[in-house]
Design a protein around this motif. Structure first.
Motif, PDB file in Angstrom:
ATOM      1  N   GLN A  56       0.834  -1.202   0.000  1.00  0.00           N
ATOM      2  CA  GLN A  56       0.000   0.000   0.000  1.00  0.00           C
ATOM      3  C   GLN A  56       0.868   1.252   0.000  1.00  0.00           C
ATOM      4  O   GLN A  56       0.528   2.236  -0.649  1.00  0.00           O
ATOM      5  CB  GLN A  56      -0.985  -0.049   1.165  1.00  0.00           C
ATOM      6  N   PHE A  57       2.018   1.218   0.674  1.00  0.00           N
ATOM      7  CA  PHE A  57       2.953   2.336   0.616  1.00  0.00           C
ATOM      8  C   PHE A  57       3.423   2.549  -0.827  1.00  0.00           C
ATOM      9  O   PHE A  57       3.455   3.680  -1.324  1.00  0.00           O
ATOM     10  CB  PHE A  57       4.165   2.088   1.533  1.00  0.00           C
ATOM     11  N   ILE A  58       3.780   1.466  -1.501  1.00  0.00           N
ATOM     12  CA  ILE A  58       4.243   1.563  -2.888  1.00  0.00           C
ATOM     13  C   ILE A  58       3.165   2.182  -3.768  1.00  0.00           C
ATOM     14  O   ILE A  58       3.436   3.098  -4.557  1.00  0.00           O
ATOM     15  CB  ILE A  58       4.671   0.173  -3.419  1.00  0.00           C
ATOM     16  N   VAL A  59       1.939   1.718  -3.618  1.00  0.00           N
ATOM     17  CA  VAL A  59       0.823   2.244  -4.422  1.00  0.00           C
ATOM     18  C   VAL A  59       0.617   3.733  -4.145  1.00  0.00           C
ATOM     19  O   VAL A  59       0.480   4.538  -5.071  1.00  0.00           O
ATOM     20  CB  VAL A  59      -0.474   1.453  -4.138  1.00  0.00           C
ATOM     21  N   PHE A  66       5.986   9.432  -7.294  1.00  0.00           N
ATOM     22  CA  PHE A  66       7.349   8.946  -7.069  1.00  0.00           C
ATOM     23  C   PHE A  66       7.653   7.823  -8.064  1.00  0.00           C
ATOM     24  O   PHE A  66       6.796   7.001  -8.379  1.00  0.00           O
ATOM     25  CB  PHE A  66       7.526   8.428  -5.638  1.00  0.00           C
ATOM     26  N   THR A  67       8.883   7.797  -8.550  1.00  0.00           N
ATOM     27  CA  THR A  67       9.323   6.736  -9.451  1.00  0.00           C
ATOM     28  C   THR A  67       9.637   5.491  -8.626  1.00  0.00           C
ATOM     29  O   THR A  67       9.808   5.561  -7.403  1.00  0.00           O
ATOM     30  CB  THR A  67      10.594   7.145 -10.213  1.00  0.00           C
ATOM     31  N   GLU A  70      12.815   6.025  -6.705  1.00  0.00           N
ATOM     32  CA  GLU A  70      12.621   6.858  -5.516  1.00  0.00           C
ATOM     33  C   GLU A  70      11.924   6.066  -4.414  1.00  0.00           C
ATOM     34  O   GLU A  70      12.300   6.167  -3.237  1.00  0.00           O
ATOM     35  CB  GLU A  70      11.810   8.103  -5.862  1.00  0.00           C
ATOM     36  N   ILE A  71      10.954   5.267  -4.792  1.00  0.00           N
ATOM     37  CA  ILE A  71      10.246   4.444  -3.810  1.00  0.00           C
ATOM     38  C   ILE A  71      11.211   3.442  -3.192  1.00  0.00           C
ATOM     39  O   ILE A  71      11.230   3.245  -1.974  1.00  0.00           O
ATOM     40  CB  ILE A  71       9.042   3.731  -4.456  1.00  0.00           C
ATOM     41  N   ARG A  72      12.032   2.816  -4.035  1.00  0.00           N
ATOM     42  CA  ARG A  72      13.027   1.859  -3.530  1.00  0.00           C
ATOM     43  C   ARG A  72      13.955   2.536  -2.524  1.00  0.00           C
ATOM     44  O   ARG A  72      14.242   1.991  -1.461  1.00  0.00           O
ATOM     45  CB  ARG A  72      13.832   1.267  -4.693  1.00  0.00           C
ATOM     46  N   GLU A  73      14.395   3.723  -2.862  1.00  0.00           N
ATOM     47  CA  GLU A  73      15.296   4.463  -1.972  1.00  0.00           C
ATOM     48  C   GLU A  73      14.620   4.772  -0.636  1.00  0.00           C
ATOM     49  O   GLU A  73      15.223   4.611   0.431  1.00  0.00           O
ATOM     50  CB  GLU A  73      15.757   5.746  -2.659  1.00  0.00           C
ATOM     51  N   ARG A  89      15.400  14.916   1.422  1.00  0.00           N
ATOM     52  CA  ARG A  89      16.063  15.265   0.159  1.00  0.00           C
ATOM     53  C   ARG A  89      15.289  14.683  -1.021  1.00  0.00           C
ATOM     54  O   ARG A  89      15.050  15.369  -2.020  1.00  0.00           O
ATOM     55  CB  ARG A  89      17.505  14.735   0.159  1.00  0.00           C
ATOM     56  N   ILE A  90      14.881  13.430  -0.916  1.00  0.00           N
ATOM     57  CA  ILE A  90      14.125  12.774  -1.987  1.00  0.00           C
ATOM     58  C   ILE A  90      12.820  13.526  -2.227  1.00  0.00           C
ATOM     59  O   ILE A  90      12.438  13.808  -3.368  1.00  0.00           O
ATOM     60  CB  ILE A  90      13.850  11.299  -1.634  1.00  0.00           C
ATOM     61  N   ALA A  91      12.127  13.881  -1.145  1.00  0.00           N
ATOM     62  CA  ALA A  91      10.849  14.592  -1.267  1.00  0.00           C
ATOM     63  C   ALA A  91      11.040  15.993  -1.843  1.00  0.00           C
ATOM     64  O   ALA A  91      10.225  16.448  -2.660  1.00  0.00           O
ATOM     65  CB  ALA A  91      10.155  14.666   0.092  1.00  0.00           C
ATOM     66  N   LYS A  92      12.120  16.683  -1.459  1.00  0.00           N
ATOM     67  CA  LYS A  92      12.386  18.024  -2.001  1.00  0.00           C
ATOM     68  C   LYS A  92      12.660  17.957  -3.494  1.00  0.00           C
ATOM     69  O   LYS A  92      12.188  18.793  -4.265  1.00  0.00           O
ATOM     70  CB  LYS A  92      13.563  18.677  -1.267  1.00  0.00           C
ATOM     71  N   GLU A  93      13.430  16.947  -3.915  1.00  0.00           N
ATOM     72  CA  GLU A  93      13.707  16.782  -5.342  1.00  0.00           C
ATOM     73  C   GLU A  93      12.421  16.494  -6.104  1.00  0.00           C
ATOM     74  O   GLU A  93      12.203  17.011  -7.195  1.00  0.00           O
ATOM     75  CB  GLU A  93      14.720  15.645  -5.555  1.00  0.00           C
ATOM     76  N   LYS A  94      11.551  15.675  -5.511  1.00  0.00           N
ATOM     77  CA  LYS A  94      10.271  15.358  -6.147  1.00  0.00           C
ATOM     78  C   LYS A  94       9.422  16.615  -6.263  1.00  0.00           C
ATOM     79  O   LYS A  94       8.821  16.881  -7.302  1.00  0.00           O
ATOM     80  CB  LYS A  94       9.539  14.280  -5.336  1.00  0.00           C
ATOM     81  N   LEU A  95       9.361  17.412  -5.206  1.00  0.00           N
ATOM     82  CA  LEU A  95       8.583  18.649  -5.221  1.00  0.00           C
ATOM     83  C   LEU A  95       9.087  19.584  -6.320  1.00  0.00           C
ATOM     84  O   LEU A  95       8.297  20.175  -7.058  1.00  0.00           O
ATOM     85  CB  LEU A  95       8.628  19.349  -3.863  1.00  0.00           C
ATOM     86  N   HIS A  96      10.402  19.691  -6.464  1.00  0.00           N
ATOM     87  CA  HIS A  96      10.984  20.542  -7.513  1.00  0.00           C
ATOM     88  C   HIS A  96      10.519  20.055  -8.897  1.00  0.00           C
ATOM     89  O   HIS A  96      10.085  20.860  -9.735  1.00  0.00           O
ATOM     90  CB  HIS A  96      12.514  20.526  -7.418  1.00  0.00           C
ATOM     91  N   ARG A  97      10.580  18.731  -9.127  1.00  0.00           N
ATOM     92  CA  ARG A  97      10.161  18.192 -10.430  1.00  0.00           C
ATOM     93  C   ARG A  97       8.660  18.390 -10.650  1.00  0.00           C
ATOM     94  O   ARG A  97       8.232  18.691 -11.765  1.00  0.00           O
ATOM     95  CB  ARG A  97      10.558  16.722 -10.550  1.00  0.00           C
TER      96      ARG A  97
END
Length: 140
Positions: A56-59, A66-67, A70-73, A89-97
């Protein structure tokens, strides 16, 4: 074989409880998003109960855009009790994209809106079509 105390799920049971198709579960396992499950003597997969939460987290992460990488990370960080700064950091990069995608889609929306307003929707295409001409001129 395992003791009776440890309840596990077959892939079909896991699919039913999580709402994720068996084929997708096998794919996530292959992509290292799901840990390799235990196997019975007949080589059937047996998943722990917490696999439902992980799926459910993955979904949900996919719904957030998230790719799989990114999910794996994020899952690796979670599994290893990693540093929250890495998750941030991952979330900030996602927000930027995401913000870049919004800007891009806003430009497309403006172009489509303008060309639709310019188009009468009447007559043959060979007389020129503002929509087709706008797309041919500048692909975003």
């Amino acid at each position: 074989m395992w003791g009776e105390a440890m309840q596990t799920l077959s892939i079909g049971e896991l699919a039913e409880r999580s709402g994720v198709a068996s084929q997708a579960i096998r794919y996530y396992e292959k992509e290292k998003l799901m840990p390799a499950p235990q196997r019975t003597e007949a080589n059937y997969r047996r998943f722990p109960l917490d696999a439902v939460d992980r799926l459910q987290f993955i979904v949900h992460a996919k719904q957030w855009g998230f790719t799989l990488d990114e999910i794996r990370e994020l899952l690796i960080l979670q599994d290893a009790n990693g540093d929250r700064a890495q998750a941030k950091r991952i979330a900030k990069e996602k927000l930027h994209r995401v913000r870049e995608q919004i800007k891009h889609l806003s430009r497309i929306e403006a172009l489509l809106s303008r060309t639709l307003a310019e188009c009468t929707g009447e007559g043959p295409m060979r007389e020129g079509c503002p929509i087709v001409e706008a797309i041919a001129e500048k692909s975003e």
